[in-house]
Write an enzyme that holds these catalytic residues in place. Structure first.
Site, PDB file in Angstrom:
ATOM      1  N   ASP A 280       0.934  -1.125   0.252  1.00 26.47           N
ATOM      2  CA  ASP A 280       0.069  -0.102  -0.149  1.00 26.47           C
ATOM      3  C   ASP A 280       0.836   1.251  -0.026  1.00 26.47           C
ATOM      4  O   ASP A 280       0.290   2.447   0.125  1.00 26.47           O
ATOM      5  CB  ASP A 280      -0.995  -0.059   1.278  1.00 26.47           C
ATOM      6  CG  ASP A 280      -0.025   0.041   2.488  1.00 26.47           C
ATOM      7  OD1 ASP A 280       0.953  -0.013   2.527  1.00 26.47           O
ATOM      8  OD2 ASP A 280      -0.851   0.051   3.736  1.00 26.47           O
TER       9      ASP A 280
ATOM     10  N   ASP B 231       7.033   5.306  21.152  1.00 23.06           N
ATOM     11  CA  ASP B 231       6.983   6.941  21.314  1.00 23.06           C
ATOM     12  C   ASP B 231       5.643   6.982  21.970  1.00 23.06           C
ATOM     13  O   ASP B 231       4.638   6.689  21.917  1.00 23.06           O
ATOM     14  CB  ASP B 231       6.780   7.284  19.877  1.00 23.06           C
ATOM     15  CG  ASP B 231       7.463   8.473  19.473  1.00 23.06           C
ATOM     16  OD1 ASP B 231       7.337   9.634  20.307  1.00 23.06           O
ATOM     17  OD2 ASP B 231       8.226   8.531  18.427  1.00 23.06           O
TER      18      ASP B 231
ATOM     19  N   ASP C 194       7.543  12.387  23.403  1.00 24.69           N
ATOM     20  CA  ASP C 194       7.526  13.639  22.702  1.00 24.69           C
ATOM     21  C   ASP C 194       7.013  14.822  23.418  1.00 24.69           C
ATOM     22  O   ASP C 194       5.945  14.815  23.842  1.00 24.69           O
ATOM     23  CB  ASP C 194       6.363  13.270  21.579  1.00 24.69           C
ATOM     24  CG  ASP C 194       6.204  14.172  20.480  1.00 24.69           C
ATOM     25  OD1 ASP C 194       6.924  14.254  19.601  1.00 24.69           O
ATOM     26  OD2 ASP C 194       5.058  14.872  20.373  1.00 24.69           O
TER      27      ASP C 194
ATOM     28  N   GLU D  37      11.927  14.317  24.758  1.00 25.65           N
ATOM     29  CA  GLU D  37      12.521  15.469  24.129  1.00 25.65           C
ATOM     30  C   GLU D  37      12.251  16.682  24.793  1.00 25.65           C
ATOM     31  O   GLU D  37      11.323  17.138  25.179  1.00 25.65           O
ATOM     32  CB  GLU D  37      11.332  15.506  23.010  1.00 25.65           C
ATOM     33  CG  GLU D  37      11.806  16.587  21.713  1.00 25.65           C
ATOM     34  CD  GLU D  37      10.586  16.527  20.659  1.00 25.65           C
ATOM     35  OE1 GLU D  37      10.692  16.649  19.395  1.00 25.65           O
ATOM     36  OE2 GLU D  37       9.499  16.437  21.037  1.00 25.65           O
TER      37      GLU D  37
ATOM     38  N   HIS E 150      13.632  11.553  12.659  1.00 20.83           N
ATOM     39  CA  HIS E 150      12.513  12.012  11.495  1.00 20.83           C
ATOM     40  C   HIS E 150      12.182  13.339  11.458  1.00 20.83           C
ATOM     41  O   HIS E 150      11.402  13.727  10.649  1.00 20.83           O
ATOM     42  CB  HIS E 150      11.486  10.962  11.971  1.00 20.83           C
ATOM     43  CG  HIS E 150      10.888  11.719  13.217  1.00 20.83           C
ATOM     44  ND1 HIS E 150      11.552  11.295  14.585  1.00 20.83           N
ATOM     45  CD2 HIS E 150       9.718  11.967  13.515  1.00 20.83           C
ATOM     46  CE1 HIS E 150      10.825  11.927  15.508  1.00 20.83           C
ATOM     47  NE2 HIS E 150       9.770  12.540  14.841  1.00 20.83           N
ATOM     48  N   ASP E 151      12.804  14.037  12.297  1.00 14.35           N
ATOM     49  CA  ASP E 151      12.484  15.658  12.147  1.00 14.35           C
ATOM     50  C   ASP E 151      13.677  16.326  11.788  1.00 14.35           C
ATOM     51  O   ASP E 151      13.717  17.487  11.775  1.00 14.35           O
ATOM     52  CB  ASP E 151      12.222  16.200  13.782  1.00 14.35           C
ATOM     53  CG  ASP E 151      10.994  15.641  14.187  1.00 14.35           C
ATOM     54  OD1 ASP E 151       9.806  15.336  13.563  1.00 14.35           O
ATOM     55  OD2 ASP E 151      10.795  15.476  15.602  1.00 14.35           O
TER      56      ASP E 151
HETATM   57  C1  NOJ Z   1       7.943  16.028  17.795  1.00 13.38           C
HETATM   58  C2  NOJ Z   1       7.867  14.977  16.886  1.00 13.38           C
HETATM   59  O1  NOJ Z   1       9.128  14.249  16.809  1.00 13.38           O
HETATM   60  C3  NOJ Z   1       7.411  15.356  15.541  1.00 13.38           C
HETATM   61  O2  NOJ Z   1       7.608  14.573  14.615  1.00 13.38           O
HETATM   62  C4  NOJ Z   1       6.254  15.807  15.737  1.00 13.38           C
HETATM   63  O3  NOJ Z   1       5.765  16.425  14.548  1.00 13.38           O
HETATM   64  C5  NOJ Z   1       5.928  16.962  16.911  1.00 13.38           C
HETATM   65  N1  NOJ Z   1       6.578  16.488  18.144  1.00 13.38           N
HETATM   66  C6  NOJ Z   1       4.417  17.091  17.358  1.00 13.38           C
HETATM   67  O4  NOJ Z   1       4.317  15.869  18.117  1.00 13.38           O
END
Ligand code: NOJ
Length: 583
Positions: free
Chosen positions: A55, A128, A230, A284, A358-359
């Site tokens: 998918d 997470d 997070d 975080e 990923h950010d």
């Molecule tokens: C941090 C996360 O790593 C990110 O990917 C997300 O968009 C924001 N917090 C909001 O949850």
């Protein structure tokens, strides 16, 4: 995301606490042993790892099919980005059911199979936890947004419209950067620090907190080994809603990370949930040293590890969204950021080391050099840096093969809500959109989210369907299969570096000291524990560069190098990384 945060100078360090070792220097080093200090964590972005059903989106069965590959890396734990039920508008950071698996990724049965598969291979699994906000499709919000008398109304933060406009709150993912959204049925505004589809949860409400703790226990009782938390620093709000304090100077992320009851809540979570399990937690944790340290100072009984943003957000132009400085980044200043954060956790607490997630864009493009002739050497050099700091390494999937930014040209190619809302803001202000998109080729999050490159077949072997984000076209040469049997590949260097860290406890617990601090091209440092001393040399340039270590390296033992013949005369080859043992 937290680019507007100001980092304050180091706080005074306490001189003594329980598990400390005196090293040759006089300061006291925390060396209390823990599995999560010794572990290397491999981060998997499930959407992009492996698609089993065609998918176009990665899934749990895909991860299960790659368990042996993950084991072969030698890593100890994985962190999975959110896989809970979610409309996926922020790729899972908008959870609509915390206790179930998103059908896009599979079923709870798949999850159990995956968890067992990891555990059978001696790998721990960190999930997470998104606790600052949920999705507007969560049943709590659906009920709350219907009526002020709903039992869930107080699970969120509201401003009644009869009081007029709410006091301004900044939003991180909003076209207008406005953190309140009007809701007609209740004639009130709800708060959203992130996008309007991510309403903030009201931690002031004990009933909400108990529901959250119950849900966390459910995952821990299943055998999950830890959580990545997070945006945890944002959970507490001053609900008198004062005007945003001027002294923060526009650094609203820092203000949001300073809520009055933040640590009361984290300590309560520790008492009620975390203390009952042998788990690893990583926050975080936005903000300066003093703020971040509070989460991880063992005496405070909160969390284990924290990651900060000062090093990763380095080299962007001030006041702009992730706009890379055209002059590159100043290595001397960047090294000092690491020195500062190393000393932050010298006696108490524990940090993390990461260059991508990923950010973030791909580490190779951002911190190394993705030109074909430097891809291998600079990927290995950055891998060496990640695995030789006094902090738990968090290594992002795909970096082990040297994946690089995809560098989209057009805004339509992007999926990421953060990019799209910031684009809308620049557009609304009549800003330079061409310049914005150029900058994003280096810094945007989607660069780090393209599918894993497994082999040279269609879609890089990610799956049979059209992938949700395009595959980087370099997949025909940059892929796992091509590197498996090549002893000189980036992949096999990563495996070797993992072994080096495992075999040398000094790399986990040993004192970190910078060498040749003002060298603008080379990151050089020692790691020392007991009688063992290692020297790590990393050339960040595409030219030969000198380093002054004041140590005779000709007699030193070479532990590892990314060149077949390492330099021992103080001049380093382009992107050379070598570790020496000097006693
Ligand atoms: C941090 C996360 O790593 C990110 O990917 C997300 O968009 C924001 N917090 C909001 O949850």
């Amino acid at each position: 995301m937290m680019r507007k945060i100001i980092f304050l100078p180091i706080v005074a360090l306490a001189l003594f606490s329980s598990c400390k070792t005196k090293n040759k220097n006089s300061t006291i080093l925390s060396t209390e042993k823990k599995w999560w200090k010794e572990a290397t964590v491999y981060q998997i972005y499930p959407r992009s790892f492996k698609d089993s059903d065609g998918d176009g989106v990665g899934d749990l069965k895909g991860i299960i099919s790659k368990l042996d590959y993950i084991k072969s890396l030698g890593i100890d734990a994985v962190w999975l980005n959110p896989i809970y039920t979610s409309p996926q508008k922020d790729n899972g950071y908008d959870i609509s059911d915390y206790e179930n698996i998103n059908p896009l990724f599979g079923t709870m049965e798949d999850f159990d199979t995956m968890l067992k598969g990891f555990h059978d291979r001696g790998i721990k699994v960190m999930m997470d936890m998104v606790l600052n906000h949920c999705s507007n499709e969560h049943k709590w919000f659906k009920a709350a947004s219907q009526s002020r008398s709903s039992p869930y109304y107080n699970y969120f933060h509201w401003w009644p419209a009869e009081k007029g406009e709410p006091p301004y709150r900044w939003s991180i993912f909003d076209d207008k950067a406005y953190g309140w959204e009007y809701n007609k049925p209740t004639n009130s505004y709800y708060l959203h620090y992130f996008a309007d589809f991510q309403p903030d949860l009201n931690w002031e409400n004990p009933a909400l907190r108990q529901d959250i703790y119950k849900m966390m226990r459910m995952w821990l009782d299943k055998g999950v080994d830890g959580f990545r938390m997070d945006a945890l620093a944002f959970i507490s709000k001053d609900t008198t809603w004062p005007p945003l304090p001027k002294e923060y100077n526009g650094n609203w992320g820092l203000y949001y990370a300073s809520g009055p009851k933040l640590h009361d809540y984290v300590q309560e979570m520790n008492r009620e949930v975390l203390s009952k399990y042998d788990v690893a937690t990583v926050a975080e944790a936005m903000g300066d040293v003093a703020r971040v340290k509070k989460f991880v100072d063992e005496d405070r009984k909160e969390l284990n590890m924290a990651y900060h943003f000062e090093a990763i957000d380095f080299g962007y132009l001030p006041g702009e969204y992730k706009m890379p400085d055209p002059n590159g980044f100043d290595l001397v200043k960047w090294k000092n950021v690491y020195v500062k954060w190393d000393s932050a956790f010298i006696d108490k607490g524990w940090g993390t080391m990461y260059l991508g997630n990923h950010d973030q864009p791909r580490m190779l493009t951002r911190w190394g050099n993705d030109a074909p002739e430097y891809r291998v050497a600079s990927s290995k050099m950055l891998t060496t840096l990640i695995l030789t700091m006094r902090a738990t390494p968090y290594y992002y999937f795909g970096d082990e093969i040297g994946m690089s930014n995809i560098k989209f040209d057009r805004v339509e190619q992007y999926n990421d809500v953060e990019l799209l809302t910031n684009y809308a803001q620049v557009k609304a202000k009549g800003g330079d959109l061409k310049r914005f998109l150029e900058g994003m080729k280096i810094s945007s999050r989607d660069n780090g989210r393209t599918p894993m490159q497994w082999d040279a077949t269609a879609n890089a072997g990610f799956g049979s369907g059209q992938p949700w984000l395009p595959v980087n076209e370099n997949y025909t040469t940059v892929n796992v299969e091509a590197q498996e049997n090549d002893t000189t590949s980036v992949l096999n260097y990563f495996r070797k570096m993992i072994r080096v860290r495992k075999e040398n406890e000094v790399l986990v617990y040993g004192r970190f000291s910078l060498l040749d601090a003002n060298n603008p091209d080379v990151f050089a440092y020692t790691r020392e524990l007991g009688d063992q001393k290692l020297v790590v040399l990393l050339n960040f340039r595409s030219e030969v560069k000198k380093v002054n270590t004041e140590v005779d390296l000709t007699k030193a033992k070479i532990i590892i190098s990314n060149y077949a013949v390492a330099s021992t005369d103080g001049s380093l080859q382009p992107y050379e990384a070598t570790i020496f043992q000097v006693n």
